[in-house]
Design an enzyme around this catalytic site. Structure first.
Site, mmCIF file in Angstrom:
data_model
loop_
_atom_site.group_PDB
_atom_site.id
_atom_site.type_symbol
_atom_site.label_atom_id
_atom_site.label_comp_id
_atom_site.label_asym_id
_atom_site.label_seq_id
_atom_site.Cartn_x
_atom_site.Cartn_y
_atom_site.Cartn_z
ATOM 1 N N SER A 185 50.002 76.178 63.873
ATOM 2 C CA SER A 185 50.862 76.895 62.927
ATOM 3 C C SER A 185 50.163 77.241 61.621
ATOM 4 O O SER A 185 50.461 78.256 61.008
ATOM 5 C CB SER A 185 52.118 76.081 62.635
ATOM 6 O OG SER A 185 51.779 74.841 62.063
ATOM 7 N N HIS A 213 54.523 78.107 68.644
ATOM 8 C CA HIS A 213 54.085 79.393 68.080
ATOM 9 C C HIS A 213 53.511 80.334 69.138
ATOM 10 O O HIS A 213 53.071 81.427 68.809
ATOM 11 C CB HIS A 213 53.038 79.161 66.980
ATOM 12 C CG HIS A 213 53.618 78.500 65.780
ATOM 13 N ND1 HIS A 213 54.128 79.206 64.709
ATOM 14 C CD2 HIS A 213 53.811 77.195 65.489
ATOM 15 C CE1 HIS A 213 54.599 78.362 63.804
ATOM 16 N NE2 HIS A 213 54.419 77.128 64.250
ATOM 17 N N LYS A 244 61.386 80.490 66.358
ATOM 18 C CA LYS A 244 60.309 81.442 66.081
ATOM 19 C C LYS A 244 60.540 82.693 66.931
ATOM 20 O O LYS A 244 61.405 83.489 66.566
ATOM 21 C CB LYS A 244 58.972 80.752 66.313
ATOM 22 C CG LYS A 244 58.930 79.472 65.435
ATOM 23 C CD LYS A 244 57.655 78.754 65.413
ATOM 24 C CE LYS A 244 57.774 77.365 64.806
ATOM 25 N NZ LYS A 244 58.512 77.265 63.547
HETATM 26 N N1 PMP Z 1 56.264 72.206 66.603
HETATM 27 C C1 PMP Z 1 55.464 73.013 65.899
HETATM 28 C C2 PMP Z 1 54.056 73.197 66.355
HETATM 29 C C3 PMP Z 1 55.935 73.687 64.776
HETATM 30 O O1 PMP Z 1 55.127 74.492 64.068
HETATM 31 C C4 PMP Z 1 57.287 73.499 64.377
HETATM 32 C C5 PMP Z 1 57.901 74.210 63.183
HETATM 33 N N2 PMP Z 1 57.123 74.930 62.388
HETATM 34 C C6 PMP Z 1 58.075 72.630 65.114
HETATM 35 C C7 PMP Z 1 57.553 72.013 66.214
HETATM 36 C C8 PMP Z 1 59.506 72.343 64.703
HETATM 37 O O2 PMP Z 1 60.326 73.387 65.048
HETATM 38 P P1 PMP Z 1 61.699 73.697 64.272
HETATM 39 O O3 PMP Z 1 61.328 74.208 62.908
HETATM 40 O O4 PMP Z 1 62.336 74.721 65.122
HETATM 41 O O5 PMP Z 1 62.462 72.438 64.172
#
Ligand code: PMP
Length: 408
Positions: A185, A213, A244
Site C-alpha cells: 500500500s 490493493h 478499495k
Molecule cells: N490490508 C491492507 C494491505 C491494507 O492496505 C488495508 C487498508 N489500507 C487493510 C488490509 C485494511 O482494510 P480496510 O481499510 O478495508 O479495513
C-alpha cells in the site's frame, strides 16, 4: 503522571505538522462531487489518494443496489454472524466471492482490518509460526499478535530471506504460515509471489496473500497478484477488502481448504462483532459483477496510472517502485513532505501524506493512488500541479543556498 503521557512524542510531532498548514490526518471532505472530486476547505479538489481504484463508489448499479437493500433489509443487521446477523445476502456475497476467486469458501467481515484479525488469529495459534513480510500492513501485524503465534519477520519482498528463516526453524512439527501482500500500500511495489510460492512449497508451509490493493487491479479477471503471476492454486488463503476497488466497506477471507469454515465458530473477530450492513453487502455484490462485466475499467485504471507515473517522473520526482496505481513520491525529509503536501492541497490536489513510523525504512512520501474514474483532463491537471510543485521545491532548495539536486 497522566494516562496520555505515553503519547507525548506523537503529540509533539502532530503539533509540528499542524504548524505547517492543514492537518493531513484531519482533512474533511465537505462535499463529494464524484469518485474523483470533492470540496475540501471550500475548494474543488481532485482526489488522488482514495484507493478508489475502479471508481465504483459512484457506479449507478452499486449505488442502486445499496439503496434498494436499505429499503428491503433496513440500515443494519444489529447482530453478529453467529446470532441474527447472517442474512441471505451475506451468504450470497460469500458464494459470489468464492466463485470469483475460484476458492471453495469465503467469509465476509465488516472491515478489511477485521478480515486480517479474524483470518490470522483464527488460522494460527500459540503452537504455530507466522512468517510475515517486514513491510506488512498494521492489520496483519495486529492479527499476528492476536493469534499468539511465534512471529518471524523476513526482509520485504525477499524470498531468499524467507527460505533462510524457514530453514532455520528446522523440520519441527509446528505449522508455518507465510503472509505477504499483493501490491504494497505505501510504495506500490508488488510481491514476487511465484518465488514465494516455491519457497513455501519446499518447506511445506501455508501461504496467505492479502490482495487488498491488487484485487480488481491485477490479473486478466482482476483476481489479483496471484492471478497475474499464474499461481492461484498455490495460495492457501486469500484476504481482501471491500474498501478499495470494490468501493464500499468490509473484507473477506477465502480458501479451498476443506476445514476452512471451522473459523466461522472459532475466529473471535468474526464471531463477536455485528455483521456488515445490508447496503454494503449489496453494493459489493454489484461491484463484483461490475469487475467481471467491465474489464475496460481495469484498462482505464492502468492507462491513468501510466500517464501519472510518466508525468511525475518527467517533472523530476523520485518514484519509489515500478508503475502501478499506487504512485509514491519520495521526499527528502519530513519538512519537505509536509510542505509539498500542503502546496498540492492549496492547488486543489489531494494525495496522502505518509510519514514514519507508518512507512517502510523511514520514508517520507507523497502517496498518490489513481482511479479508473479519473478523466484524462484530470490526470493532465494533476501532472501540471505536480510540475508546479517541482518548481516550488527547486526554489526552496535555491533559497536555502543548497545545491539543486538532480532529483527532488
Ligand atoms: N490490508 C491492507 C494491505 C491494507 O492496505 C488495508 C487498508 N489500507 C487493510 C488490509 C485494511 O482494510 P480496510 O481499510 O478495508 O479495513
Amino acid at each position: 503522571m497522566d494516562i496520555f503521557d505515553k503519547y507525548s512524542l506523537p503529540a509533539a510531532r502532530h503539533e509540528k505538522v499542524l504548524k505547517a498548514g492543514t492537518d493531513p490526518f484531519g482533512v474533511r471532505m465537505e462535499e463529494l462531487y464524484s469518485a474523483t472530486e470533492a470540496r475540501v476547505d471550500g475548494k474543488r479538489t481532485i482526489l488522488v489518494g482514495t484507493n478508489n481504484y475502479l471508481g465504483l463508489t459512484y457506479d449507478p448499479l452499486c449505488m442502486e443496489a445499496a439503496i434498494e437493500a436499505i429499503r428491503v433489509h433496513g440500515t443494519g443487521t444489529t447482530g453478529s454472524r453467529i446470532a441474527n446477523g447472517t442474512y441471505a445476502t451475506h451468504v450470497a456475497l460469500e458464494r459470489a466471492l468464492a466463485t470469483f476467486l475460484d476458492k471453495r469458501s469465503a467469509m465476509v467481515f465488516p472491515t478489511g482490518y477485521q478480515a486480517n484479525l479474524g483470518i490470522l488469529s483464527g488460522l494460527a495459534g500459540a503452537n504455530d509460526v507466522i512468517l510475515l513480510d517486514a513491510d506488512s500492513h498494521a492489520s496483519i501485524y495486529d492479527g499476528c499478535r492476536l493469534s499468539g503465534a511465534t512471529l518471524v519477520r523476513f526482509r520485504h519482498n525477499d524470498p531468499a530471506d524467507l527460505d533462510k528463516r524457514l530453514a532455520r526453524l528446522g523440520g519441527d512439527d509446528r505449522c508455518k504460515l507465510v503472509v505477504v501482500e499483493g501490491i504494497y500500500s505505501m510504495l506500490g511495489d508488488r510481491a514476487p509471489l511465484r518465488e514465494f510460492a516455491e519457497v513455501k512449497r519446499s518447506h511445506g508451509a501455508y501461504l496467505l496473500v492479502d490482495e487488498a490493493h491488487s484485487l480488481g487491479v491485477l490479473g486478466d479477471h482482476g483476481r489479483g497478484v496471484a492471478e497475474e503471476q499464474g499461481i492461484e492454486h498455490e495460495v492457501d488463503f486469500v484476504v481482501g477488502t471491500f474498501s478499495k476497488s470494490l468501493g464500499a466497506v468490509g473484507g473477506f477471507g477465502a480458501s479451498s481448504h476443506p476445514k476452512f469454515d471451522v473459523l466461522r465458530y472459532c475466529s473471535r473477530p468474526y464471531m463477536f462483532t455485528a455483521s456488515a450492513s445490508p447496503s454494503n453487502v449489496a453494493s459489493v455484490l454489484a461491484a463484483l459483477r461490475e469487475i467481471e462485466r467491465r474489464p475496460d475499467l481495469r484498462r482505464r485504471l492502468w492507462a491513468n496510472a501510466r500517464a501519472l507515473f510518466d508525468g511525475v517522473v518527467a517533472a523530476g520526482f523520485e518514484v519509489c517502485a515500478e508503475m502501478s496505481p499506487v504512485i509514491a513520491l519520495r521526499m527528502k525529509d519530513e519538512e519537505t513532505a509536509i510542505y509539498a503536501w500542503n502546496r498540492l492541497l492549496e492547488r486543489g490536489v489531494y494525495v496522502n501524506l505518509a510519514l514514519p513510523p507508518g512507512t517502510p525504512n523511514g520514508a517520507c512520501l507523497l502517496r498518490a493512488s489513481v482511479s479508473a474514474a479519473h478523466t484524462p483532463e484530470q490526470i493532465a491537471e494533476v501532472i501540471a500541479r505536480f510540475g508546479a510543485l517541482a518548481e516550488d521545491l527547486a526554489a526552496l532548495e535555491r533559497a536555502a543556498g543548497a545545491r539543486i539536486p538532480a532529483r527532488l
